[in-house]
Design a protein around this motif. Structure first.
Motif, mmCIF file in Angstrom:
data_model
loop_
_atom_site.group_PDB
_atom_site.id
_atom_site.type_symbol
_atom_site.label_atom_id
_atom_site.label_comp_id
_atom_site.label_asym_id
_atom_site.label_seq_id
_atom_site.Cartn_x
_atom_site.Cartn_y
_atom_site.Cartn_z
ATOM 1 N N VAL A 138 0.997 -1.163 -0.070
ATOM 2 C CA VAL A 138 -0.102 -0.072 -0.140
ATOM 3 C C VAL A 138 0.771 1.175 0.035
ATOM 4 C CG1 VAL A 138 -1.735 1.284 1.193
ATOM 5 C CG2 VAL A 138 -1.798 -1.276 1.200
ATOM 6 N N ALA A 139 0.648 2.253 -0.893
ATOM 7 C CA ALA A 139 1.217 3.500 -1.031
ATOM 8 C C ALA A 139 1.568 4.248 0.423
ATOM 9 C CB ALA A 139 0.432 4.303 -1.786
ATOM 10 N N ASP A 140 2.805 4.490 0.853
ATOM 11 C CA ASP A 140 3.127 5.236 2.059
ATOM 12 C C ASP A 140 2.197 6.289 2.365
ATOM 13 O OD1 ASP A 140 5.313 3.568 2.628
ATOM 14 O OD2 ASP A 140 6.832 4.824 1.484
ATOM 15 N N ARG A 141 1.791 7.173 1.291
ATOM 16 C CA ARG A 141 0.795 8.417 1.610
ATOM 17 C C ARG A 141 -0.476 7.724 2.140
ATOM 18 N NH1 ARG A 141 0.619 13.686 0.314
ATOM 19 N NH2 ARG A 141 2.384 13.425 -1.014
ATOM 20 N N LEU A 142 -0.813 6.967 1.685
ATOM 21 C CA LEU A 142 -2.035 6.183 2.208
ATOM 22 C C LEU A 142 -2.193 5.663 3.476
ATOM 23 C CD1 LEU A 142 -3.706 4.429 -0.946
ATOM 24 C CD2 LEU A 142 -4.516 6.721 -0.035
ATOM 25 N N CYS A 143 -0.995 4.922 4.033
ATOM 26 C CA CYS A 143 -0.700 4.427 5.367
ATOM 27 C C CYS A 143 -0.531 5.509 6.168
ATOM 28 C CB CYS A 143 0.541 3.585 5.165
ATOM 29 S SG CYS A 143 0.483 1.998 4.320
ATOM 30 N N LEU A 144 0.103 6.605 5.850
ATOM 31 C CA LEU A 144 0.397 7.779 6.727
ATOM 32 C C LEU A 144 -1.227 8.274 6.904
ATOM 33 C CD1 LEU A 144 1.854 9.732 8.276
ATOM 34 C CD2 LEU A 144 2.131 11.111 6.329
ATOM 35 N N GLN A 145 -1.808 8.364 5.857
ATOM 36 C CA GLN A 145 -3.378 8.838 6.167
ATOM 37 C C GLN A 145 -4.190 7.801 7.245
ATOM 38 O OE1 GLN A 145 -4.563 9.057 2.372
ATOM 39 N NE2 GLN A 145 -4.597 11.475 2.152
ATOM 40 N N GLY A 146 -3.874 6.814 7.201
ATOM 41 C CA GLY A 146 -4.427 5.863 8.164
ATOM 42 C C GLY A 146 -4.112 5.877 9.634
ATOM 43 N N ILE A 147 -2.666 6.113 9.698
ATOM 44 C CA ILE A 147 -1.978 6.326 10.939
ATOM 45 C C ILE A 147 -2.635 7.656 11.535
ATOM 46 C CG2 ILE A 147 0.099 6.864 12.016
ATOM 47 C CD1 ILE A 147 1.506 5.237 10.122
ATOM 48 N N LEU A 170 -10.407 -1.943 13.551
ATOM 49 C CA LEU A 170 -11.829 -0.948 12.995
ATOM 50 C C LEU A 170 -11.489 0.098 11.994
ATOM 51 C CD1 LEU A 170 -13.587 -0.724 16.783
ATOM 52 C CD2 LEU A 170 -13.846 -2.628 14.705
ATOM 53 N N LEU A 171 -10.113 0.143 11.663
ATOM 54 C CA LEU A 171 -9.789 1.132 10.402
ATOM 55 C C LEU A 171 -10.817 1.008 9.332
ATOM 56 C CD1 LEU A 171 -8.096 3.581 9.835
ATOM 57 C CD2 LEU A 171 -6.399 2.312 8.781
ATOM 58 N N PRO A 172 -11.615 1.699 8.957
ATOM 59 C CA PRO A 172 -12.730 1.365 7.883
ATOM 60 C C PRO A 172 -11.779 1.080 6.563
ATOM 61 C CG PRO A 172 -13.409 3.372 8.967
ATOM 62 C CD PRO A 172 -11.708 3.166 9.376
ATOM 63 N N LEU A 173 -12.094 -0.025 5.972
ATOM 64 C CA LEU A 173 -11.236 -0.226 4.454
ATOM 65 C C LEU A 173 -11.818 0.709 3.495
ATOM 66 C CD1 LEU A 173 -11.341 -4.123 4.800
ATOM 67 C CD2 LEU A 173 -9.325 -2.509 5.141
ATOM 68 N N GLU A 174 -13.125 0.973 3.638
ATOM 69 C CA GLU A 174 -13.848 1.963 2.473
ATOM 70 C C GLU A 174 -13.050 3.482 2.554
ATOM 71 O OE1 GLU A 174 -16.543 2.235 6.205
ATOM 72 O OE2 GLU A 174 -15.322 0.607 5.101
ATOM 73 N N LEU A 175 -12.279 3.668 3.240
ATOM 74 C CA LEU A 175 -11.352 4.917 3.447
ATOM 75 C C LEU A 175 -10.179 4.780 2.344
ATOM 76 C CD1 LEU A 175 -11.615 6.060 7.138
ATOM 77 C CD2 LEU A 175 -12.996 7.127 5.311
ATOM 78 N N GLY A 176 -9.844 3.717 2.127
ATOM 79 C CA GLY A 176 -8.845 3.527 1.126
ATOM 80 C C GLY A 176 -7.356 3.464 1.741
ATOM 81 N N PHE A 177 -7.353 3.438 3.003
ATOM 82 C CA PHE A 177 -5.793 3.668 3.706
ATOM 83 C C PHE A 177 -5.124 2.106 3.765
ATOM 84 C CE2 PHE A 177 -8.072 7.310 6.308
ATOM 85 C CZ PHE A 177 -7.947 8.053 5.189
#
Length: 261
Positions: A25-34, A46-53
């Motif tokens: 997964v792209a680093d930017r998306l992972c940072l957004q998830g964090i 519980l991090l929503p998968l639909e957010l794309g992170f």
């Protein structure tokens, strides 16, 4: 700062050579998830998968990878250097204080909290500059006395560049309440050419000290607005400290943007 704006990937550890299997997964998306977990304090699963992170497990692993590589500490130092270059750091004094948080899952650096009916907790020990910019945060067990961390905070300050000459690490004076009263510490601060402005137990509080130290309480309020830091869930201290360093960087970034506007 230019190095971050031009290519933020320079701060991140390189990936090994391409291997079979799905692309990470792209680093930017992972940072957004964090950041989402940091702001909202939800369980990783519980991090929503639909957010794309990506999944919570993926973001957790990326947080661990980046912390081991020292990414968050380097980011904090870069932002401090930019603030220093913009003359937004006040080195005339620094303030120290501690704040308790509950540790729901226990783990390293936890202990009975003296302010929360001896429930398991940790403690954030903070040193900030005269304007409240966080310089260093240390996480300990909740029952660790503030005075024991005075020199660790002072000596743990990162070297801050951004101005001509050697990077700066130490303020001219250190302000603390009676919890930091210690003659040996005063002597050590004197050896470091730092004036100790610390109230003595059994003596009247130094006049005006509370007003000058108010900035450290404001900084704690900013730190604990990020819900993941108001309650500790990580059993491993280094993962909790990753969130702490990231939050310090976010506070510095906000102050840098305000200074440029």
């Amino acid at each position: 700062m230019q190095q971050i704006e031009d290519d933020p990937q320079k701060l991140l550890p390189p990936w090994p050579g391409r291997s079979p299997g799905p692309r990470p997964v792209a680093d930017r998306l992972c940072l957004q998830g964090i950041l989402y977990v940091l702001h909202n304090d939800i369980a990783w699963q519980l991090l929503p998968l639909e957010l794309g992170f990506g999944s919570g497990q993926t973001c957790w692993r990326r947080l661990d990878r980046w912390q081991q590589a020292g990414v968050f500490d380097r980011l904090h130092r870069i932002l401090l250097a930019e603030l220093n270059a913009a003359r937004e750091l006040d080195w005339s004094r620094a303030c120290v204080d501690g704040s308790h948080i509950r540790a729901k899952k226990g783990g390293a650096d936890t202990g009975p909290s003296p302010v929360d009916r001896r429930k398991t907790g940790s403690k954030h020990h903070l040193i900030c500059d005269g304007r409240g910019t966080p310089l260093k945060v240390i996480t300990t067990a909740a029952n660790v006395n503030d005075v024991t961390q005075t020199l660790a905070l002072v000596d743990g300050n990162p070297p801050v560049a951004g101005r001509p000459g050697r990077p700066r690490r130490r303020p001219e004076a250190l302000l603390g309440d009676k919890a930091y009263n210690s003659n040996p510490n005063r002597e050590e601060l004197r050896r470091r050419r730092i004036l100790s402005v610390i109230s003595r137990k059994g003596a009247p509080t130094i006049q005006g000290l509370g007003k000058l130290r108010h900035v450290v309480e404001q900084t704690f309020a900013l730190l604990h607005q990020f819900k993941r830091l108001a309650v500790r869930w990580e059993r491993r201290t280094e993962l909790h400290d990753a969130f702490v360093s990231l939050t310090c960087s976010l506070i510095c970034w906000g102050r840098f943007k305000k200074a440029r506007s």
